[in-house]
Design a protein around this motif. Structure first.
Motif, PDB file in Angstrom:
ATOM      1  N   SER A 122       0.845  -1.189   0.000  1.00 29.13           N
ATOM      2  CA  SER A 122       0.000   0.000   0.000  1.00 29.13           C
ATOM      3  C   SER A 122       0.882   1.241   0.000  1.00 29.13           C
ATOM      4  O   SER A 122       1.510   1.557   1.017  1.00 29.13           O
ATOM      5  CB  SER A 122      -0.900  -0.016   1.240  1.00 29.13           C
ATOM      6  OG  SER A 122      -1.473   1.243   1.450  1.00 29.13           O
ATOM      7  N   ILE A 123       0.908   1.934  -1.108  1.00 30.92           N
ATOM      8  CA  ILE A 123       1.755   3.129  -1.223  1.00 30.92           C
ATOM      9  C   ILE A 123       1.257   4.218  -0.270  1.00 30.92           C
ATOM     10  O   ILE A 123       2.004   4.715   0.571  1.00 30.92           O
ATOM     11  CB  ILE A 123       1.782   3.632  -2.684  1.00 30.92           C
ATOM     12  CG1 ILE A 123       2.427   2.590  -3.591  1.00 30.92           C
ATOM     13  CG2 ILE A 123       2.527   4.970  -2.770  1.00 30.92           C
ATOM     14  CD1 ILE A 123       2.240   2.845  -5.072  1.00 30.92           C
ATOM     15  N   GLY A 124      -0.021   4.598  -0.413  1.00 33.69           N
ATOM     16  CA  GLY A 124      -0.583   5.645   0.451  1.00 33.69           C
ATOM     17  C   GLY A 124      -0.574   5.248   1.910  1.00 33.69           C
ATOM     18  O   GLY A 124      -0.252   6.054   2.787  1.00 33.69           O
ATOM     19  N   GLY A 125      -0.923   3.988   2.192  1.00 36.02           N
ATOM     20  CA  GLY A 125      -0.942   3.515   3.576  1.00 36.02           C
ATOM     21  C   GLY A 125       0.430   3.541   4.218  1.00 36.02           C
ATOM     22  O   GLY A 125       0.586   3.935   5.368  1.00 36.02           O
ATOM     23  N   THR A 126       1.449   3.118   3.463  1.00 32.94           N
ATOM     24  CA  THR A 126       2.809   3.142   3.997  1.00 32.94           C
ATOM     25  C   THR A 126       3.293   4.571   4.184  1.00 32.94           C
ATOM     26  O   THR A 126       3.911   4.898   5.206  1.00 32.94           O
ATOM     27  CB  THR A 126       3.767   2.370   3.065  1.00 32.94           C
ATOM     28  OG1 THR A 126       3.285   1.028   2.922  1.00 32.94           O
ATOM     29  CG2 THR A 126       5.183   2.345   3.622  1.00 32.94           C
ATOM     30  N   LEU A 127       2.990   5.439   3.211  1.00 34.13           N
ATOM     31  CA  LEU A 127       3.397   6.839   3.333  1.00 34.13           C
ATOM     32  C   LEU A 127       2.759   7.505   4.547  1.00 34.13           C
ATOM     33  O   LEU A 127       3.440   8.184   5.321  1.00 34.13           O
ATOM     34  CB  LEU A 127       3.015   7.621   2.072  1.00 34.13           C
ATOM     35  CG  LEU A 127       3.870   7.412   0.842  1.00 34.13           C
ATOM     36  CD1 LEU A 127       3.253   8.110  -0.358  1.00 34.13           C
ATOM     37  CD2 LEU A 127       5.286   7.900   1.083  1.00 34.13           C
ATOM     38  N   ILE A 128       1.448   7.332   4.710  1.00 38.58           N
ATOM     39  CA  ILE A 128       0.772   8.029   5.801  1.00 38.58           C
ATOM     40  C   ILE A 128       1.184   7.471   7.157  1.00 38.58           C
ATOM     41  O   ILE A 128       1.478   8.216   8.083  1.00 38.58           O
ATOM     42  CB  ILE A 128      -0.768   8.051   5.649  1.00 38.58           C
ATOM     43  CG1 ILE A 128      -1.398   8.982   6.696  1.00 38.58           C
ATOM     44  CG2 ILE A 128      -1.367   6.670   5.763  1.00 38.58           C
ATOM     45  CD1 ILE A 128      -0.964  10.394   6.642  1.00 38.58           C
ATOM     46  N   GLU A 129       1.217   6.155   7.285  1.00 35.34           N
ATOM     47  CA  GLU A 129       1.588   5.590   8.583  1.00 35.34           C
ATOM     48  C   GLU A 129       3.048   5.869   8.896  1.00 35.34           C
ATOM     49  O   GLU A 129       3.404   6.129  10.044  1.00 35.34           O
ATOM     50  CB  GLU A 129       1.270   4.099   8.644  1.00 35.34           C
ATOM     51  CG  GLU A 129      -0.212   3.777   8.577  1.00 35.34           C
ATOM     52  CD  GLU A 129      -1.041   4.253   9.762  1.00 35.34           C
ATOM     53  OE1 GLU A 129      -0.484   4.511  10.847  1.00 35.34           O
ATOM     54  OE2 GLU A 129      -2.271   4.358   9.599  1.00 35.34           O
ATOM     55  N   GLY A 130       3.909   5.847   7.871  1.00 35.73           N
ATOM     56  CA  GLY A 130       5.305   6.232   8.077  1.00 35.73           C
ATOM     57  C   GLY A 130       5.412   7.683   8.522  1.00 35.73           C
ATOM     58  O   GLY A 130       6.193   8.025   9.414  1.00 35.73           O
ATOM     59  N   SER A 131       4.595   8.542   7.891  1.00 37.43           N
ATOM     60  CA  SER A 131       4.561   9.955   8.291  1.00 37.43           C
ATOM     61  C   SER A 131       4.042  10.102   9.712  1.00 37.43           C
ATOM     62  O   SER A 131       4.565  10.898  10.491  1.00 37.43           O
ATOM     63  CB  SER A 131       3.678  10.763   7.337  1.00 37.43           C
ATOM     64  OG  SER A 131       4.208  10.743   6.046  1.00 37.43           O
ATOM     65  N   PHE A 132       2.978   9.332  10.048  1.00 37.73           N
ATOM     66  CA  PHE A 132       2.448   9.350  11.413  1.00 37.73           C
ATOM     67  C   PHE A 132       3.536   8.956  12.403  1.00 37.73           C
ATOM     68  O   PHE A 132       3.669   9.561  13.462  1.00 37.73           O
ATOM     69  CB  PHE A 132       1.280   8.378  11.573  1.00 37.73           C
ATOM     70  CG  PHE A 132      -0.034   8.851  11.042  1.00 37.73           C
ATOM     71  CD1 PHE A 132      -0.205  10.095  10.470  1.00 37.73           C
ATOM     72  CD2 PHE A 132      -1.138   8.020  11.134  1.00 37.73           C
ATOM     73  CE1 PHE A 132      -1.428  10.512   9.989  1.00 37.73           C
ATOM     74  CE2 PHE A 132      -2.380   8.423  10.664  1.00 37.73           C
ATOM     75  CZ  PHE A 132      -2.523   9.669  10.091  1.00 37.73           C
ATOM     76  N   LEU A 133       4.303   7.925  12.051  1.00 38.54           N
ATOM     77  CA  LEU A 133       5.356   7.449  12.935  1.00 38.54           C
ATOM     78  C   LEU A 133       6.365   8.565  13.209  1.00 38.54           C
ATOM     79  O   LEU A 133       6.718   8.822  14.360  1.00 38.54           O
ATOM     80  CB  LEU A 133       6.041   6.241  12.287  1.00 38.54           C
ATOM     81  CG  LEU A 133       6.767   5.269  13.187  1.00 38.54           C
ATOM     82  CD1 LEU A 133       5.813   4.620  14.178  1.00 38.54           C
ATOM     83  CD2 LEU A 133       7.451   4.196  12.353  1.00 38.54           C
ATOM     84  N   VAL A 134       6.786   9.256  12.146  1.00 41.30           N
ATOM     85  CA  VAL A 134       7.762  10.339  12.297  1.00 41.30           C
ATOM     86  C   VAL A 134       7.140  11.545  13.005  1.00 41.30           C
ATOM     87  O   VAL A 134       7.691  12.054  13.986  1.00 41.30           O
ATOM     88  CB  VAL A 134       8.329  10.752  10.917  1.00 41.30           C
ATOM     89  CG1 VAL A 134       9.175  12.019  11.028  1.00 41.30           C
ATOM     90  CG2 VAL A 134       9.145   9.615  10.325  1.00 41.30           C
ATOM     91  N   MET A 135       5.984  12.003  12.502  1.00 42.11           N
ATOM     92  CA  MET A 135       5.371  13.219  13.071  1.00 42.11           C
ATOM     93  C   MET A 135       4.952  13.017  14.520  1.00 42.11           C
ATOM     94  O   MET A 135       5.182  13.880  15.360  1.00 42.11           O
ATOM     95  CB  MET A 135       4.189  13.663  12.221  1.00 42.11           C
ATOM     96  CG  MET A 135       4.628  14.166  10.853  1.00 42.11           C
ATOM     97  SD  MET A 135       3.321  14.902   9.914  1.00 42.11           S
ATOM     98  CE  MET A 135       2.934  16.308  10.918  1.00 42.11           C
ATOM     99  N   ASN A 136       4.316  11.889  14.805  1.00 39.71           N
ATOM    100  CA  ASN A 136       3.905  11.630  16.180  1.00 39.71           C
ATOM    101  C   ASN A 136       5.131  11.473  17.072  1.00 39.71           C
ATOM    102  O   ASN A 136       5.159  11.965  18.197  1.00 39.71           O
ATOM    103  CB  ASN A 136       3.001  10.403  16.257  1.00 39.71           C
ATOM    104  CG  ASN A 136       2.324  10.242  17.591  1.00 39.71           C
ATOM    105  OD1 ASN A 136       2.112  11.213  18.323  1.00 39.71           O
ATOM    106  ND2 ASN A 136       1.981   9.025  17.927  1.00 39.71           N
ATOM    107  N   GLY A 137       6.167  10.811  16.562  1.00 40.08           N
ATOM    108  CA  GLY A 137       7.404  10.678  17.333  1.00 40.08           C
ATOM    109  C   GLY A 137       8.023  12.032  17.655  1.00 40.08           C
ATOM    110  O   GLY A 137       8.431  12.288  18.794  1.00 40.08           O
ATOM    111  N   LEU A 138       8.069  12.914  16.657  1.00 34.02           N
ATOM    112  CA  LEU A 138       8.610  14.262  16.886  1.00 34.02           C
ATOM    113  C   LEU A 138       7.745  15.049  17.868  1.00 34.02           C
ATOM    114  O   LEU A 138       8.270  15.771  18.725  1.00 34.02           O
ATOM    115  CB  LEU A 138       8.734  15.016  15.561  1.00 34.02           C
ATOM    116  CG  LEU A 138       9.800  14.495  14.592  1.00 34.02           C
ATOM    117  CD1 LEU A 138       9.701  15.217  13.255  1.00 34.02           C
ATOM    118  CD2 LEU A 138      11.191  14.615  15.192  1.00 34.02           C
TER     119      LEU A 138
END
Length: 184
Positions: free
Chosen positions: A138-154
């Motif tokens: 899942s391109i969109g799913g991986t991008l968004i969850e990866g972004s969530f991982l980074v943004m939420n982590g920050l």
């Protein structure tokens, strides 16, 4: 092939909806935006043929909206039970356990945790979804969850640092709990 690109397009739309979700310090806005994201990504997963992930995402939508109005333990257990029963019934691969585990963890966080703890548990839940979405392709799913991982982590680091300096990043949320708008 057209169905594949339609599914990927819905995933990218979910990415655009969800990209700023974890910036919100206001719990209500955070949960409303998370609900809209979950509904959209659920459609994406159904279109991709990932039934347990789609079901988990759509349950996330309902669960997140309901958690705005109640934090009762029995409601949490209803959502955890539904996630396990419906998700495990459609399970075809061990990797499909990851969104189920992530949904159970985030359900617990939304009903039993507050502030920084919610975001920490959601970060762990997100890690489950990232691994699943990458496996699914899942391109969109991986991008968004990866972004969530980074943004939420920050944001977890930022909010933690604020707390270390004696600043409560969730002050507005706590004040609303103590003095609901109807009581003012």
């Amino acid at each position: 092939m057209t169905a594949y690109w339609l599914a990927q397009g819905v995933g990218v739309l979910a990415f655009l909806i969800g990209i700023t979700t974890f910036i919100n310090r206001d719990e209500r806005r955070f949960k409303l935006q998370l609900s809209l994201y979950s509904a959209t990504i659920g459609v994406h997963f159904f279109l991709m043929g990932a039934m347990p992930a789609g079901m988990s995402a759509e349950l996330n939508t309902l669960r997140t909206i309901i958690s705005l109005y109640t934090r009762r333990l029995w409601v949490m257990f209803v959502f955890i039970s539904l996630t396990l029963i419906l998700g495990l019934a459609k399970l075809h691969h061990a990797m499909e356990l990851l969104p189920i585990a992530g949904t159970v963890a985030s359900t617990w966080a939304l009903f039993r945790c507050k502030g920084l703890t919610v975001r920490c548990v959601m970060w762990c839940s997100t890690a489950c979804w990232v691994a699943h979405n990458f496996w699914l392709g899942s391109i969109g799913g991986t991008l968004i969850e990866g972004s969530f991982l980074v943004m939420n982590g920050l944001n977890i680091i930022r909010f933690w640092r604020m707390q270390q300096r004696g600043i409560d990043p969730f002050k507005v949320e706590k004040e609303l709990e103590e003095n609901p708008p109807a009581a003012r």
